[in-house]
Design a protein around this motif. Structure first.
Motif, PDB file in Angstrom:
ATOM      1  N   TYR A 287      -3.344   2.337 -15.395  1.00 17.88           N
ATOM      2  CA  TYR A 287      -2.886   2.775 -14.076  1.00 17.88           C
ATOM      3  C   TYR A 287      -2.007   4.017 -14.205  1.00 17.88           C
TER       4      TYR A 287
ATOM      5  N   LYS B 127      -1.521  10.396  -8.046  1.00 24.85           N
ATOM      6  CA  LYS B 127      -1.817   9.423  -6.991  1.00 24.85           C
ATOM      7  C   LYS B 127      -3.260   9.513  -6.514  1.00 24.85           C
TER       8      LYS B 127
ATOM      9  N   THR C  37      -5.625   8.315  -9.937  1.00 22.03           N
ATOM     10  CA  THR C  37      -5.442   7.037 -10.624  1.00 22.03           C
ATOM     11  C   THR C  37      -5.156   5.925  -9.618  1.00 22.03           C
ATOM     12  N   HIS C  38      -5.201   4.713 -10.112  1.00 20.38           N
ATOM     13  CA  HIS C  38      -4.856   3.549  -9.292  1.00 20.38           C
ATOM     14  C   HIS C  38      -3.402   3.156  -9.547  1.00 20.38           C
ATOM     15  N   SER C  39      -2.814   2.517  -8.566  1.00 21.85           N
ATOM     16  CA  SER C  39      -1.419   2.085  -8.671  1.00 21.85           C
ATOM     17  C   SER C  39      -1.326   0.705  -9.321  1.00 21.85           C
TER      18      SER C  39
ATOM     19  N   TRP D 146      -2.429  -3.525  -8.012  1.00 22.95           N
ATOM     20  CA  TRP D 146      -3.055  -4.580  -8.815  1.00 22.95           C
ATOM     21  C   TRP D 146      -2.174  -5.820  -8.860  1.00 22.95           C
TER      22      TRP D 146
END
Length: 324
Positions: free
Chosen positions: A236, A253, A256-258, A262
């Motif tokens: 992440y 942001k 990528t994923h936060s 998750w």
């Protein structure tokens, strides 16, 4: 509570009227505030030669400066490496194990961090005073103290959502240089100058709080372990780069994923929550006596000791709580 980098007084003891006005407006007439400097008095004095320093007492008459030195560079990284080496050697005798644990000085760093955070919290809670915390750049030990003090003082920071907000505000947005500080693990033979496990030290201190106050934190050890893992190696983007400017330039942001997204999934939250949690509106004052500071076995010994029985016990606690 406020935080900042060091004042740039330099060897000529320059004044900053804007700083004086800002800190002056925070206090009412007759009030006193405390400035907690996370450097030693000698280190702060030496910083004048490179443009830094401390606040001149005459320019800030309502503020009292307290020095509480905390390690933040190479000594802290070496301490981390020595501890991991000791924990990874199953052949040690009792005397050698205790000797290597003591020589690593890691638990001393944990004690010092908790003690300084308690000082900041006491100034606010018991003295009802304003507190300014700073070190050098204001992005390492400064954040360690302010974040820990908020966990001690504020029950909302001890919830899962509140703790995530605390990390986002006090570590990520405030500019802790994760890329520099967490470049390698303690197993790496490389020793980069900028490495230092400040964020790990914070997580260890929070674990100490969770152990001393097992009902007061909504999250359990699994969250702290996940944060440690993702600070050093992550799928992440939450802990990428060194500051908000770098994250903006790299479009973190967007690309990528936060990690928070998750962890906040219902099935993941269930693994992170403390089944014994009960809201505690009071301040939690930890013991910082040497006998009260313990080795975080769930982290430092997890590679050499199976956690099956502890996991089964945790699952049983969850089952009992749900049934009742």
């Amino acid at each position: 509570m406020l935080r900042s980098s060091q004042p740039l007084t330099g060897p000529n003891r320059k004044r900053c009227r804007e700083d004086e006005t800002l800190l002056g407006t925070i206090l009412d007439e007759g009030e006193r505030g405390f400035i907690i400097d996370t450097r030693s008095a000698q280190a702060a004095k030496q910083a004048r030669m490179t443009g830094g320093g401390t606040e001149p007492k005459s320019s800030y008459p309502q503020w009292r400066r307290l020095h509480r030195p905390l390690e933040r560079g190479r000594p802290l990284q070496e301490s981390f490496a020595k501890l991991v080496e000791a924990c990874s050697d199953p052949s040690l005798s009792m005397d050698r194990w205790l000797g290597r644990l003591e020589s690593s000085r890691w638990l001393s760093h944990v004690k010092a961090a908790l003690s300084t955070a308690c000082l900041a919290a006491q100034c606010m809670d018991r003295e009802e005073a304003k507190v300014l915390v700073h070190g050098a750049e204001g992005t390492d030990t400064t954040l360690l103290v302010t974040a820990l003090a908020q966990v001690i003082l504020d029950p909302s920071c001890r919830t899962l959502a509140g703790f995530q907000g605390l990390l986002e505000r006090e570590w990520i947005q405030a500019g802790h240089p994760f890329h520099l500080r967490c470049a390698h693990s303690a197993y790496s033979h490389a020793r980069l100058k900028q490495e230092a496990p400040l964020f790990l030290l914070f997580l260890d201190c929070v674990w100490q709080l969770s152990r001393q106050f097992p009902f007061s934190l909504e999250f359990g050890e699994q969250l702290l372990l996940s944060l440690f893992d993702n600070a050093y190696a992550s799928a992440y983007g939450t802990f990428l780069c060194n500051n908000e400017k770098e994250r903006s330039l790299c479009k973190v942001k967007e690309s990528t994923h936060s990690l928070w997204a998750w962890l906040n999934r219902p099935e993941e939250q269930q693994k992170l929550l403390n089944p014994l949690y009960s809201h505690n509106a009071l301040v939690i004052w930890p013991s910082v006596e040497p006998q009260s500071i313990q080795l975080w076995q769930g982290l430092f010994l997890r590679w050499i000791r199976p956690s099956q029985h502890l996991d089964e016990a945790w699952a049983e606690i969850q089952r009992l709580v749900e049934e009742n």
